[in-house]
Scaffold this motif. Structure first.
Motif, mmCIF file in Angstrom:
data_model
loop_
_atom_site.group_PDB
_atom_site.id
_atom_site.type_symbol
_atom_site.label_atom_id
_atom_site.label_comp_id
_atom_site.label_asym_id
_atom_site.label_seq_id
_atom_site.Cartn_x
_atom_site.Cartn_y
_atom_site.Cartn_z
ATOM 1 N N ILE A 1 0.957 -1.161 -0.063
ATOM 2 C CA ILE A 1 0.044 -0.079 -0.131
ATOM 3 C C ILE A 1 0.831 1.170 -0.095
ATOM 4 O O ILE A 1 2.109 1.194 0.406
ATOM 5 N N VAL A 2 0.172 2.553 -0.494
ATOM 6 C CA VAL A 2 0.967 3.778 -0.445
ATOM 7 C C VAL A 2 0.252 4.592 0.429
ATOM 8 O O VAL A 2 -1.035 4.777 0.492
ATOM 9 N N VAL A 3 0.955 5.124 1.425
ATOM 10 C CA VAL A 3 0.466 5.989 2.798
ATOM 11 C C VAL A 3 1.065 7.333 2.401
ATOM 12 O O VAL A 3 2.396 7.521 2.642
ATOM 13 N N PRO A 4 0.347 8.393 2.079
ATOM 14 C CA PRO A 4 0.649 9.656 1.946
ATOM 15 C C PRO A 4 0.920 10.250 3.435
ATOM 16 O O PRO A 4 -0.001 10.294 4.130
ATOM 17 N N MET A 5 2.088 10.803 3.653
ATOM 18 C CA MET A 5 2.329 11.380 4.692
ATOM 19 C C MET A 5 2.614 12.743 4.749
ATOM 20 O O MET A 5 3.215 13.353 3.884
ATOM 21 N N VAL A 6 2.486 13.738 5.841
ATOM 22 C CA VAL A 6 2.565 14.924 6.033
ATOM 23 C C VAL A 6 3.633 15.203 7.187
ATOM 24 O O VAL A 6 3.234 14.459 8.084
ATOM 25 N N HIS A 7 4.477 16.110 6.925
ATOM 26 C CA HIS A 7 5.454 16.362 8.123
ATOM 27 C C HIS A 7 4.608 17.841 8.762
ATOM 28 O O HIS A 7 4.634 18.743 8.135
#
Length: 132
Positions: A118-124
């Protein structure tokens, strides 16, 4: 003697590399893995806390989100005998500088011995990596 020095230098460099925090892609992937590991450990509230904006959700909407997460977990049990492990995929996380996202690739390992990438969009955000 020079071969020994060269080997020692290579060993020290690899040790330093292994101990480093890694770049933003690696940090995002490790954070995503931790959040998905909460699903394995039956801790849906901690999984939800890994989403951006979860700290400001109204109580009733938070309860609905937790119900949806529990339904997702129940679906994994029905279809794949549950989620048993989460690994960082060999695919390298990617940064999207336009959207300010880092896409982390995870490998979900199920109880029926199947796997899903799966691809998990992450934000800092505020010195933390959070799921979008």
């Amino acid at each position: 003697m020079s071969r020994l020095r060269f080997s020692l230098i290579i060993f020290l460099c690899s040790l330093l590399w292994a101990c480093s925090d890694g770049g933003p892609e690696e940090q995002a992937a490790r954070a995503a893995r931790i959040y998905y590991q909460h699903l394995v450990d039956d801790r849906p509230a901690e999984f939800l806390d890994g989403k951006i904006g979860a700290d400001s959700l109204p109580a009733d909407y938070r309860a609905q989100m937790l119900a949806a997460i529990n339904l997702y977990r129940a679906t994994m049990v029905d279809k794949h005998k549950g989620l048993v492990d989460v690994q960082i995929s060999d695919n390298v996380a990617r940064q999207d500088t336009t959207l300010h996202l880092t896409y982390a690739f995870l490998l979900l390992c199920y109880g029926d011995s199947t796997q899903e990438e799966i691809v998990v969009p992450m934000v800092h955000h505020s010195d933390r990596w959070l799921m979008k």
